[in-house]
Design a protein around this motif. Structure first.
Motif, PDB file in Angstrom:
ATOM      1  N   ASP A 194       0.832  -1.201   0.000  1.00 29.37           N
ATOM      2  CA  ASP A 194       0.000   0.000   0.000  1.00 29.37           C
ATOM      3  C   ASP A 194       0.869   1.255   0.000  1.00 29.37           C
ATOM      4  N   ALA A 195       1.915   1.237   0.826  1.00 27.02           N
ATOM      5  CA  ALA A 195       2.824   2.390   0.884  1.00 27.02           C
ATOM      6  C   ALA A 195       3.537   2.587  -0.447  1.00 27.02           C
ATOM      7  N   ALA A 196       3.916   1.498  -1.090  1.00 30.82           N
ATOM      8  CA  ALA A 196       4.646   1.575  -2.354  1.00 30.82           C
ATOM      9  C   ALA A 196       3.786   2.163  -3.459  1.00 30.82           C
ATOM     10  N   ILE A 197       2.540   1.675  -3.563  1.00 35.19           N
ATOM     11  CA  ILE A 197       1.661   2.110  -4.645  1.00 35.19           C
ATOM     12  C   ILE A 197       1.162   3.532  -4.423  1.00 35.19           C
ATOM     13  N   ASN A 198       1.384   4.083  -3.222  1.00 31.67           N
ATOM     14  CA  ASN A 198       1.053   5.486  -2.952  1.00 31.67           C
ATOM     15  C   ASN A 198       2.297   6.360  -2.850  1.00 31.67           C
ATOM     16  N   GLY A 199       3.463   5.786  -3.210  1.00 32.03           N
ATOM     17  CA  GLY A 199       4.682   6.580  -3.342  1.00 32.03           C
ATOM     18  C   GLY A 199       5.462   6.842  -2.080  1.00 32.03           C
ATOM     19  N   ARG A 200       5.100   6.179  -0.978  1.00 36.29           N
ATOM     20  CA  ARG A 200       5.758   6.509   0.291  1.00 36.29           C
ATOM     21  C   ARG A 200       7.120   5.845   0.461  1.00 36.29           C
ATOM     22  N   ILE A 201       7.396   4.759  -0.267  1.00 35.55           N
ATOM     23  CA  ILE A 201       8.701   4.100  -0.081  1.00 35.55           C
ATOM     24  C   ILE A 201       9.761   4.614  -1.058  1.00 35.55           C
ATOM     25  N   THR A 202       9.354   5.551  -1.934  1.00 35.89           N
ATOM     26  CA  THR A 202      10.344   6.098  -2.881  1.00 35.89           C
ATOM     27  C   THR A 202      10.476   7.615  -2.719  1.00 35.89           C
ATOM     28  N   GLU A 203      10.159   8.119  -1.547  1.00 35.27           N
ATOM     29  CA  GLU A 203      10.256   9.564  -1.318  1.00 35.27           C
ATOM     30  C   GLU A 203      11.683  10.063  -1.510  1.00 35.27           C
ATOM     31  N   CYS A 204      12.640   9.353  -0.934  1.00 36.69           N
ATOM     32  CA  CYS A 204      14.044   9.776  -1.057  1.00 36.69           C
ATOM     33  C   CYS A 204      14.525   9.674  -2.505  1.00 36.69           C
ATOM     34  N   TRP A 205      14.079   8.640  -3.185  1.00 38.71           N
ATOM     35  CA  TRP A 205      14.469   8.468  -4.596  1.00 38.71           C
ATOM     36  C   TRP A 205      13.989   9.665  -5.417  1.00 38.71           C
ATOM     37  N   ARG A 206      12.749  10.122  -5.187  1.00 40.25           N
ATOM     38  CA  ARG A 206      12.207  11.252  -5.946  1.00 40.25           C
ATOM     39  C   ARG A 206      12.998  12.535  -5.703  1.00 40.25           C
TER      40      ARG A 206
END
Length: 357
Positions: A100-112
């Motif tokens: 759920d976190a991944a599909i809402n962008g929460r696990i790639t915040e640092c990457w962005r």
């Protein structure tokens, strides 16, 4: 108390401990199921044969000793079974939470933060639609896919957008049901995937039904290709998996839809989006029919899917692939433990009623 005519009761005599008899019958469950039931549409127990089962009856004191041993052992087994079941549930819940976190962008915040120059999701979607428009306008009947209704959808990170499933298909025919009436199996025919062959994002270890090549060719729109997604739209709605290499060229039955996506998105990312808690909840909310639940394909085309930049899609897939592999390892471990505990219980019952306990 009253009971159904589908049940019958009996009482132990004074020389038989009731719980000893209960455990004895539990040890005979498989025998009774395999040999003492008759009937096809509605199976029922043959009472005379059931009454003829022989019971090796030790003295009452020995019966009570055996019951005591089994009570203690089964209490420990029940605790171990409950712990294994809870661990299995926890492993799956953890994956669901991170998914759920991944599909809402929460696990790639640092990457962005360190990749602000990548093509944004909205630009990617425009490019996908422009390419599709150019490919299909040369023919007749092209219809522009409707934009997503995002009124009730959660906010997305900067650089992401929503797209409908229809917008992400390679063409208008990219979403179809499979074979309606498979007929008799053909051992030399084409594999036909069913709902039972698909698990949670992966294939199950089942024997694949085969249909004639002629029948498969009549449903050419669902002949499976690399990166296609198979989605259960009937029965166990929401199960989905990507076509494995060995099933390229196979087909599916009517309970499955095949999504043929544009090559400009990651099929694996879209698969994870379909498996995410929000989309799975939509499947359950929108299914129709009581006896045979199903999803309407017209409705499915309008589902709004988060669309991050393609480079971020690949980042998310890499993280979720690693987590999914670990979750599957833990799942197998806990399932094996549950099976071992069930086998141990069966062994203890066998020992108890063969004089070995």
């Amino acid at each position: 108390a009253a009971y159904s005519t589908d049940c019958f009761s009996f009482s132990a005599t004074q020389v038989v401990a009731a719980k000893f008899l209960f455990y004895f019958l539990e040890s005979k469950i498989e025998f009774v199921d395999e040999h003492l039931f008759e009937g096809a549409a509605l199976r029922h127990l043959q009472k005379k044969k059931f009454r003829d089962i022989e019971v090796a009856l030790p003295p009452l004191a020995e019966q009570q000793r055996i019951v005591g041993v089994l009570d203690e052992a089964f209490a420990g087994l029940a605790t171990a079974q409950a712990n294994a079941a809870q661990n299995l549930q926890n492993a799956r819940a953890l994956f669901e939470s991170i998914l759920d976190a991944a599909i809402n962008g929460r696990i790639t915040e640092c990457w962005r933060e360190s990749h602000r120059d990548v093509e944004r999701g909205a630009r990617l979607l425009l490019r996908i639609l422009s390419k599709r428009r150019a490919q299909q306008k040369s023919g007749n009947g092209y219809t522009e896919p409707s934009p997503p209704d995002t009124g009730s959808s959660p906010d997305l990170p900067e650089g992401w957008t929503y797209a409908t499933i229809e917008q992400l298909l390679r063409d208008d025919g990219g979403l179809s049901y499979g074979i309606l009436k498979p007929g008799e199996p053909d051992p030399d025919g084409v594999p036909m995937v069913r709902v039972m062959d698909i698990g949670h994002g992966r294939m199950n270890d089942t024997e694949i039904f085969k249909v004639t090549r002629k029948l498969s060719d009549e449903f050419r729109r669902t002949i499976l290709e690399q990166d296609d997604i198979m989605l259960a739209v009937m029965a166990t709605v929401g199960r989905c998996a990507i076509v494995p290499t060995h099933l390229v060229g196979a087909n599916v039955n009517r309970a499955l839809a095949v999504l043929k996506l544009t090559k400009d998105v990651s099929s694996k990312f879209i698969l994870f989006a379909l498996l995410s808690p929000r989309i799975q909840a939509l499947f359950q909310k929108n299914k129709v029919g009581a006896a045979q639940p199903r999803i309407n394909l017209t409705e499915l085309r309008r589902y709004a899917i988060p669309l991050p930049p393609i480079a971020e899609q690949h980042q998310i897939v890499a993280k979720l692939d690693a987590l999914a592999a670990e979750t599957q390892r833990l799942t197998r471990l806990y399932e094996q433990k549950q099976a071992a505990l069930a086998a141990l219980k069966k062994s203890l019952l066998h020992q108890a009623f063969t004089g070995e306990l």
